[in-house]
Design a protein around this motif. Sequence first.
Motif, PDB file in Angstrom:
ATOM      1  N   TYR A   1     -74.377 -19.011  64.089  1.00 56.73           N
ATOM      2  CA  TYR A   1     -74.815 -20.089  65.050  1.00 56.73           C
ATOM      3  C   TYR A   1     -73.675 -21.383  64.874  1.00 56.73           C
ATOM      4  CZ  TYR A   1     -79.359 -17.729  64.342  1.00 56.73           C
ATOM      5  OH  TYR A   1     -80.277 -16.924  64.495  1.00 56.73           O
ATOM      6  N   GLU A   2     -73.533 -22.184  65.981  1.00 57.47           N
ATOM      7  CA  GLU A   2     -72.990 -23.367  65.870  1.00 57.47           C
ATOM      8  C   GLU A   2     -73.763 -24.267  66.509  1.00 57.47           C
ATOM      9  OE1 GLU A   2     -68.887 -23.124  67.491  1.00 57.47           O
ATOM     10  OE2 GLU A   2     -68.570 -21.255  66.450  1.00 57.47           O
ATOM     11  N   LEU A   3     -73.742 -25.465  65.778  1.00 61.90           N
ATOM     12  CA  LEU A   3     -74.690 -26.384  66.366  1.00 61.90           C
ATOM     13  C   LEU A   3     -73.613 -27.862  66.976  1.00 61.90           C
ATOM     14  CD1 LEU A   3     -77.653 -26.819  63.858  1.00 61.90           C
ATOM     15  CD2 LEU A   3     -77.518 -25.696  65.988  1.00 61.90           C
ATOM     16  N   ARG A   4     -74.057 -28.621  67.710  1.00 63.88           N
ATOM     17  CA  ARG A   4     -73.546 -29.850  68.075  1.00 63.88           C
ATOM     18  C   ARG A   4     -75.056 -30.675  68.598  1.00 63.88           C
ATOM     19  NH1 ARG A   4     -71.157 -28.376  72.764  1.00 63.88           N
ATOM     20  NH2 ARG A   4     -72.867 -29.298  73.952  1.00 63.88           N
ATOM     21  N   ASN A   5     -75.019 -31.824  67.262  1.00 62.09           N
ATOM     22  CA  ASN A   5     -75.790 -32.663  67.627  1.00 62.09           C
ATOM     23  C   ASN A   5     -77.369 -32.241  67.363  1.00 62.09           C
ATOM     24  OD1 ASN A   5     -73.887 -34.764  68.272  1.00 62.09           O
ATOM     25  ND2 ASN A   5     -73.966 -34.436  70.425  1.00 62.09           N
ATOM     26  N   GLY A   6     -77.369 -31.474  66.497  1.00 64.35           N
ATOM     27  CA  GLY A   6     -78.638 -30.801  66.117  1.00 64.35           C
ATOM     28  C   GLY A   6     -79.118 -29.827  67.183  1.00 64.35           C
ATOM     29  N   LEU A   7     -78.299 -29.333  68.033  1.00 62.65           N
ATOM     30  CA  LEU A   7     -78.683 -28.311  68.994  1.00 62.65           C
ATOM     31  C   LEU A   7     -77.990 -27.152  68.902  1.00 62.65           C
ATOM     32  CD1 LEU A   7     -79.711 -30.494  72.379  1.00 62.65           C
ATOM     33  CD2 LEU A   7     -81.211 -29.420  70.485  1.00 62.65           C
ATOM     34  N   LEU A   8     -78.240 -25.982  69.327  1.00 63.30           N
ATOM     35  CA  LEU A   8     -77.375 -24.645  69.328  1.00 63.30           C
ATOM     36  C   LEU A   8     -76.517 -24.616  70.362  1.00 63.30           C
ATOM     37  CD1 LEU A   8     -77.376 -21.916  67.527  1.00 63.30           C
ATOM     38  CD2 LEU A   8     -78.783 -20.935  69.312  1.00 63.30           C
ATOM     39  N   THR A   9     -75.303 -24.614  70.027  1.00 66.67           N
ATOM     40  CA  THR A   9     -74.521 -24.509  71.219  1.00 66.67           C
ATOM     41  C   THR A   9     -73.870 -23.177  71.446  1.00 66.67           C
ATOM     42  OG1 THR A   9     -72.519 -25.609  72.183  1.00 66.67           O
ATOM     43  CG2 THR A   9     -72.265 -25.368  69.819  1.00 66.67           C
TER      44      THR A   9
ATOM     45  N   THR B   1     -69.138 -26.625  62.364  1.00 63.57           N
ATOM     46  CA  THR B   1     -70.739 -26.671  61.930  1.00 63.57           C
ATOM     47  C   THR B   1     -71.151 -25.305  62.128  1.00 63.57           C
ATOM     48  OG1 THR B   1     -71.282 -27.309  64.297  1.00 63.57           O
ATOM     49  CG2 THR B   1     -70.982 -29.014  62.593  1.00 63.57           C
ATOM     50  N   GLY B   2     -70.977 -24.346  61.918  1.00 64.46           N
ATOM     51  CA  GLY B   2     -71.217 -23.021  61.880  1.00 64.46           C
ATOM     52  C   GLY B   2     -72.142 -22.413  60.632  1.00 64.46           C
ATOM     53  N   MET B   3     -72.962 -21.376  60.981  1.00 60.73           N
ATOM     54  CA  MET B   3     -73.765 -20.917  59.994  1.00 60.73           C
ATOM     55  C   MET B   3     -74.023 -19.332  60.222  1.00 60.73           C
ATOM     56  SD  MET B   3     -77.645 -21.640  58.381  1.00 60.73           S
ATOM     57  CE  MET B   3     -78.488 -21.142  59.943  1.00 60.73           C
ATOM     58  N   ALA B   4     -73.796 -18.460  59.403  1.00 62.48           N
ATOM     59  CA  ALA B   4     -74.146 -16.996  59.642  1.00 62.48           C
ATOM     60  C   ALA B   4     -75.371 -16.723  58.935  1.00 62.48           C
ATOM     61  CB  ALA B   4     -72.849 -16.103  58.988  1.00 62.48           C
ATOM     62  N   ALA B   5     -76.349 -15.996  59.781  1.00 63.97           N
ATOM     63  CA  ALA B   5     -77.505 -15.514  59.060  1.00 63.97           C
ATOM     64  C   ALA B   5     -77.763 -14.192  59.182  1.00 63.97           C
ATOM     65  CB  ALA B   5     -78.761 -16.498  59.718  1.00 63.97           C
ATOM     66  N   PRO B   6     -77.882 -13.478  57.986  1.00 62.43           N
ATOM     67  CA  PRO B   6     -78.388 -11.968  58.182  1.00 62.43           C
ATOM     68  C   PRO B   6     -79.886 -11.930  58.184  1.00 62.43           C
ATOM     69  CG  PRO B   6     -77.102 -12.610  55.872  1.00 62.43           C
ATOM     70  CD  PRO B   6     -77.494 -13.684  56.604  1.00 62.43           C
TER      71      PRO B   6
END
Length: 211
Positions: free
Chosen positions: A153-161, A113-118
């Motif tokens: 970023y990586e999320l778990r249960n809608g929160l940033l982990t 559940t990762g995302m990269a954001a410039p």
Amino acid sequence: MTNLEPTLVDGMTSQELAAAMPDLVASFAERAAEQAIMWRDWSVRWLDAWDRHDLDAVVALVAEDIRYEDPSLFGEHLLGKSALREVVTMTWQAFPDVRFELAGTPYLAILGTGMAAPWRMRGTFAGDMGGGPSPLGIAPTGHYFDTRGVDVYELRNGLLTRWSTTTDLFDLARQVGLLPAPRTRLFQLVIRLQRLAAPVLRTLHRYRTRG
């Protein structure tokens, strides 16, 4: 060549991960729709909290065991909400007018559940960084800066982990007046001094490694 343990991603080596790309992409489409909604809800609130300099709102979007990684920590990482609270407080203290914006298309991970954001960060180094979580407890220079980087970023249960940020610290240091601009006489002087000191540093390194 030194034999090194391979870096594993979800139990796969680099070669195995590359070979698995077609299968991963094929299964990604279904998961991406669900993740996109999760990321939209989190990202909108995250950007709004940073825009408003709302510390409680920022911290409310991270997990209790949040892991934070930043080049200014020199290889260290921070764990927990209280540590992240210190990072955010230090950022707004050092750069009171700072503004973050997305500077490119976010990329969703084909695994997990990762995302990269410039991103783009602009502001003025008008406050003291002393007393914060970074060893760079430097005094303000009053210089304006405009720099870019990428957050993962990586999320778990809608929160940033997990939050890993990457930027060009040399360019940022130059913009805020901590380093001379490249190809200037002062910059060349720093290079000459480093070359003069290099033999001593190599000798010290050999001595320490033998010990």
